[in-house]
Enzyme design. Sequence first.
Site, PDB file in Angstrom:
ATOM      1  CG  ASP A  37      89.925  42.893  48.749  1.00 46.74           C
ATOM      2  OD1 ASP A  37      90.319  43.799  49.502  1.00 46.74           O
ATOM      3  OD2 ASP A  37      90.625  42.372  47.864  1.00 46.74           O
ATOM      4  CE  LYS A  56      88.955  42.271  56.356  1.00 47.11           C
ATOM      5  NZ  LYS A  56      89.005  43.090  55.127  1.00 47.11           N
ATOM      6  CD  GLU A  73      90.701  40.962  52.669  1.00 45.79           C
ATOM      7  OE1 GLU A  73      89.686  41.391  52.089  1.00 45.79           O
ATOM      8  OE2 GLU A  73      91.440  41.682  53.347  1.00 45.79           O
ATOM      9  CG  HIS A  93      57.861  64.244  42.460  1.00 44.38           C
ATOM     10  ND1 HIS A  93      58.231  63.837  41.203  1.00 44.38           N
ATOM     11  CD2 HIS A  93      56.519  64.443  42.401  1.00 44.38           C
ATOM     12  CE1 HIS A  93      57.161  63.788  40.414  1.00 44.38           C
ATOM     13  NE2 HIS A  93      56.108  64.155  41.125  1.00 44.38           N
ATOM     14  CG  ASP A 119      53.014  64.851  42.921  1.00 44.04           C
ATOM     15  OD1 ASP A 119      53.503  65.942  42.576  1.00 44.04           O
ATOM     16  OD2 ASP A 119      53.218  63.786  42.305  1.00 44.04           O
ATOM     17  CG  HIS A 140      54.823  60.963  40.306  1.00 39.53           C
ATOM     18  ND1 HIS A 140      54.374  62.095  39.685  1.00 39.53           N
ATOM     19  CD2 HIS A 140      54.986  60.047  39.318  1.00 39.53           C
ATOM     20  CE1 HIS A 140      54.279  61.878  38.378  1.00 39.53           C
ATOM     21  NE2 HIS A 140      54.651  60.636  38.139  1.00 39.53           N
TER      22      HIS A 140
END
Length: 485
Positions: A198, A196, A339, A52, A54, A46
């Site tokens: 950063d 890569k 990078e 959650h 039930d 739900h």
Amino acid sequence: MPLDTYRAKRDARRTPEPVPDTGSTVVDHTGDAQAGRGDTFVVQEHHATALHWDVRLERDGVLVSWAVPKGLPLDPATNHLAKQTEDHPLAYATFAGEIPRGEYGGGRVTVWDSGTYELEKWQPDEVKVVLHGSRVEGRYVFFRTRSGRSGSDSWMVHRMDGPPPGWAPLPQDLRPMLATAGTLPPDDDAWAYEVKWDGVRALVAVDGGRLRITSRNGNDVTSSYPELRGLGLQLGSRQVLLDGEIVALTAEGRSDFGVLQARMHVARPGAALLRSTPVQLVVFDVLHLEGESLLDRTYDERRAALDGLELEGEHWQVPPAFLGGGPAVLEATRAQGLEGIVAKRRDSRYLPGQRTDCWRKVKHVRRTSVVIAGWKPGEGGRAGRIGSLLLGVQGPGGLEYAGHVGTGFSAATLADLGARLEPLRRPDSPFATPVPRLHAKSAVWVEPALVAEVDYTEWTRDGRLRHPSYKGLRDDIDPEDVVRE
Ligand code: MN
């Protein structure tokens, strides 16, 4: 009447849920041959204000119900909270649909599992059953918690059987696998290549729809990145441990450690900061999935499992990995001003906490972490403020001098650094090795507690950084772990 509370909370004209007429509660409206036999159970997922599950057990013509925020536990060592809710009509056992926003329990409901149960005990404060569903199988006890008064709706649910065969709980305290700085491998086909990123490394555990984010040095940083909560909701009941990087993007869409500075030191960001500097989780590995450790699987196998999760959201993504073709990927990242790349051996296992040659970072810009060991007062325009930071890295005998950085600071950064360093003052040098007199002369020494990130061109032969430029502070690496890369 048994379902009065249920009816009182709902308006049949506004919700698609079954709302039986008064007096018809014991009649089965579903036409389902199962419901009404007295031994059916259902678990509904739900997505209300808070996700959650039930759990409903048929009893005396109604479905006795508990809302379980993290779902039924599979691990007998971990009990889950359960809140008893109003009895539901039998017809609810097959209900799935969207309860409109604003109505009671507004949100999407799906049937997560259903089946039959054997009753072992039914007391006002304790219910013991054996569930036979297609997803869940085993003995469970619901018991009212002692802290709750008699008649309180606070319960716990405990699995009385051992975990399902082969099922392992999520590992705690795992540290991410680290890459070695290096060059492109010669056996190109045996490697996968990723951009890569950063930002800061993050291990993200998801269990019962809730996520927990751990930094590289093991700190819980979940509260710093609330925009990632939706990832837990998307994964629902799937138990997962992900490895990735949290990044903030520049206007051009590049990840930038400097931009992330505004977020990484804030434990509970406010709405304005979340708007001005949103983060993205870039996911590149999956280490545990549905009760199974994937650490011993190869990179290729883990990557296939990751792709199978189809993670895609406003704040999380799984960027591509390229199989072979390293030189082209490296060149593309250079052209885009990124990078660098990380090359990962496709047949390699995941080695938590280890820096291995199976993962290699190939960088266009040299970047390293350093410890701040002191500062020199500024002159001229910087008089009264920090002129440069004295830097160190850990060596065999303790902290070694690694040069000083005097560029890359904004006025705000200098003020912030001054405030952070002031309480760390100490009378003597924290270095285990001598510092050149020129730099030691006017130095203000501090406890080596802060870790900074700097770009540089190379390490000199005497172990100093050439042309370092300050990028920012990082609190996800402990000063004791900062070594010359
Ligand atoms: Mn509910």
